[in-house]
Design a protein around this motif. Structure first.
Motif, PDB file in Angstrom:
ATOM      1  N   VAL A  19       0.833  -1.198   0.000  1.00  0.00           N
ATOM      2  CA  VAL A  19       0.000   0.000   0.000  1.00  0.00           C
ATOM      3  C   VAL A  19       0.871   1.253   0.000  1.00  0.00           C
ATOM      4  CG1 VAL A  19      -1.672   1.333   1.348  1.00  0.00           C
ATOM      5  CG2 VAL A  19      -1.983  -1.123   1.065  1.00  0.00           C
ATOM      6  N   VAL A  20       1.916   1.268   0.821  1.00  0.00           N
ATOM      7  CA  VAL A  20       2.832   2.416   0.865  1.00  0.00           C
ATOM      8  C   VAL A  20       3.469   2.625  -0.506  1.00  0.00           C
ATOM      9  CG1 VAL A  20       5.030   3.223   1.801  1.00  0.00           C
ATOM     10  CG2 VAL A  20       3.294   2.327   3.340  1.00  0.00           C
ATOM     11  N   GLY A  21       3.898   1.549  -1.137  1.00  0.00           N
ATOM     12  CA  GLY A  21       4.499   1.654  -2.468  1.00  0.00           C
ATOM     13  C   GLY A  21       3.536   2.218  -3.496  1.00  0.00           C
ATOM     14  N   VAL A  22       2.277   1.791  -3.433  1.00  0.00           N
ATOM     15  CA  VAL A  22       1.264   2.288  -4.375  1.00  0.00           C
ATOM     16  C   VAL A  22       1.031   3.780  -4.152  1.00  0.00           C
ATOM     17  CG1 VAL A  22      -1.192   2.164  -4.981  1.00  0.00           C
ATOM     18  CG2 VAL A  22       0.137   0.067  -4.741  1.00  0.00           C
ATOM     19  N   VAL A  23       0.872   4.192  -2.901  1.00  0.00           N
ATOM     20  CA  VAL A  23       0.604   5.603  -2.603  1.00  0.00           C
ATOM     21  C   VAL A  23       1.808   6.471  -2.981  1.00  0.00           C
ATOM     22  CG1 VAL A  23       0.074   7.255  -0.761  1.00  0.00           C
ATOM     23  CG2 VAL A  23      -1.099   5.056  -0.827  1.00  0.00           C
ATOM     24  N   GLU A  24       3.027   5.990  -2.694  1.00  0.00           N
ATOM     25  CA  GLU A  24       4.229   6.732  -3.101  1.00  0.00           C
ATOM     26  C   GLU A  24       4.304   6.863  -4.622  1.00  0.00           C
ATOM     27  OE1 GLU A  24       7.486   4.586  -1.289  1.00  0.00           O
ATOM     28  OE2 GLU A  24       7.679   6.137   0.255  1.00  0.00           O
ATOM     29  N   THR A  25       3.974   5.802  -5.327  1.00  0.00           N
ATOM     30  CA  THR A  25       4.001   5.824  -6.790  1.00  0.00           C
ATOM     31  C   THR A  25       2.978   6.817  -7.338  1.00  0.00           C
ATOM     32  OG1 THR A  25       4.745   3.528  -6.844  1.00  0.00           O
ATOM     33  CG2 THR A  25       3.764   4.400  -8.863  1.00  0.00           C
ATOM     34  N   ILE A  26       1.797   6.836  -6.731  1.00  0.00           N
ATOM     35  CA  ILE A  26       0.775   7.805  -7.164  1.00  0.00           C
ATOM     36  C   ILE A  26       1.298   9.221  -6.965  1.00  0.00           C
ATOM     37  CG2 ILE A  26      -1.502   8.752  -6.634  1.00  0.00           C
ATOM     38  CD1 ILE A  26      -2.358   5.842  -5.944  1.00  0.00           C
ATOM     39  N   GLY A  27       1.875   9.499  -5.802  1.00  0.00           N
ATOM     40  CA  GLY A  27       2.414  10.837  -5.540  1.00  0.00           C
ATOM     41  C   GLY A  27       3.500  11.234  -6.527  1.00  0.00           C
ATOM     42  N   ALA A  28       4.419  10.308  -6.788  1.00  0.00           N
ATOM     43  CA  ALA A  28       5.494  10.596  -7.738  1.00  0.00           C
ATOM     44  C   ALA A  28       4.935  10.797  -9.143  1.00  0.00           C
ATOM     45  CB  ALA A  28       6.515   9.460  -7.734  1.00  0.00           C
ATOM     46  N   THR A  29       3.937   9.999  -9.506  1.00  0.00           N
ATOM     47  CA  THR A  29       3.323  10.123 -10.829  1.00  0.00           C
ATOM     48  C   THR A  29       2.637  11.473 -10.991  1.00  0.00           C
ATOM     49  OG1 THR A  29       3.000   7.728 -10.932  1.00  0.00           O
ATOM     50  CG2 THR A  29       1.669   9.078 -12.431  1.00  0.00           C
ATOM     51  N   VAL A  30       1.921  11.912  -9.966  1.00  0.00           N
ATOM     52  CA  VAL A  30       1.258  13.214 -10.019  1.00  0.00           C
ATOM     53  C   VAL A  30       2.289  14.320 -10.240  1.00  0.00           C
ATOM     54  CG1 VAL A  30      -0.002  14.913  -8.627  1.00  0.00           C
ATOM     55  CG2 VAL A  30      -0.771  12.542  -8.679  1.00  0.00           C
TER      56      VAL A  30
END
Length: 136
Positions: free
Chosen positions: A14-25
């Motif tokens: 979950v942390v990896g997914v949320v970090e990836t979303i933030g970086a993608t944004v």
């Protein structure tokens, strides 16, 4: 696999997914702003056209930082140590300060854009359905 290991692995995902979303944004916002910067820079030689681009980039950065902070909070939510809590406090303070500064700058530039639009009504877009011709 024990329940503790399963929770720890699920939290890491979950942390990896949320970090990836933030970086993608953040990356999408930076690319979009760069593209608009080039296009508008070639089309118009006025510095005023760049303010809306900066506003949009600031919004992307703010949203991306919020996702990154959420990931940091999730990371320490399962089994925090005092070191992790200290790191979270430092990261949260820095990211919150960045968000406050970005939001202030966005608000200030939005006021400048709005004031410029009121001072120059000819820059306002024509409303949809109003071709500017005579009414019948």
């Amino acid at each position: 696999m024990s329940l503790d290991e399963l929770l720890h692995h699920g939290d890491a995902v979950v942390v990896g997914v949320v970090e990836t979303i933030g970086a993608t944004v953040i990356v999408v916002g930076a690319l979009w702003a760069a593209l608009r910067f080039v296009v508008e820079g070639l089309r118009h030689r006025s510095a005023a056209v760049f303010t809306p681009i900066r506003l949009s980039l600031g919004r992307f950065l703010t949203l991306g930082l919020e996702f990154q902070l959420a990931a940091d909070i999730l990371r320490t939510a399962v089994s925090p140590t005092f070191a992790q809590l200290g790191q979270l406090a430092a990261i949260a303070t820095i990211r919150t300060a960045l968000n406050v500064v970005l939001r202030r700058e966005i608000a200030q530039e939005k006021r400048q854009v709005d004031a410029g639009d009121r001072a120059h009504p000819e820059r306002q877009p024509v409303p949809a359905g109003d071709g500017g011709g005579p009414s019948r």
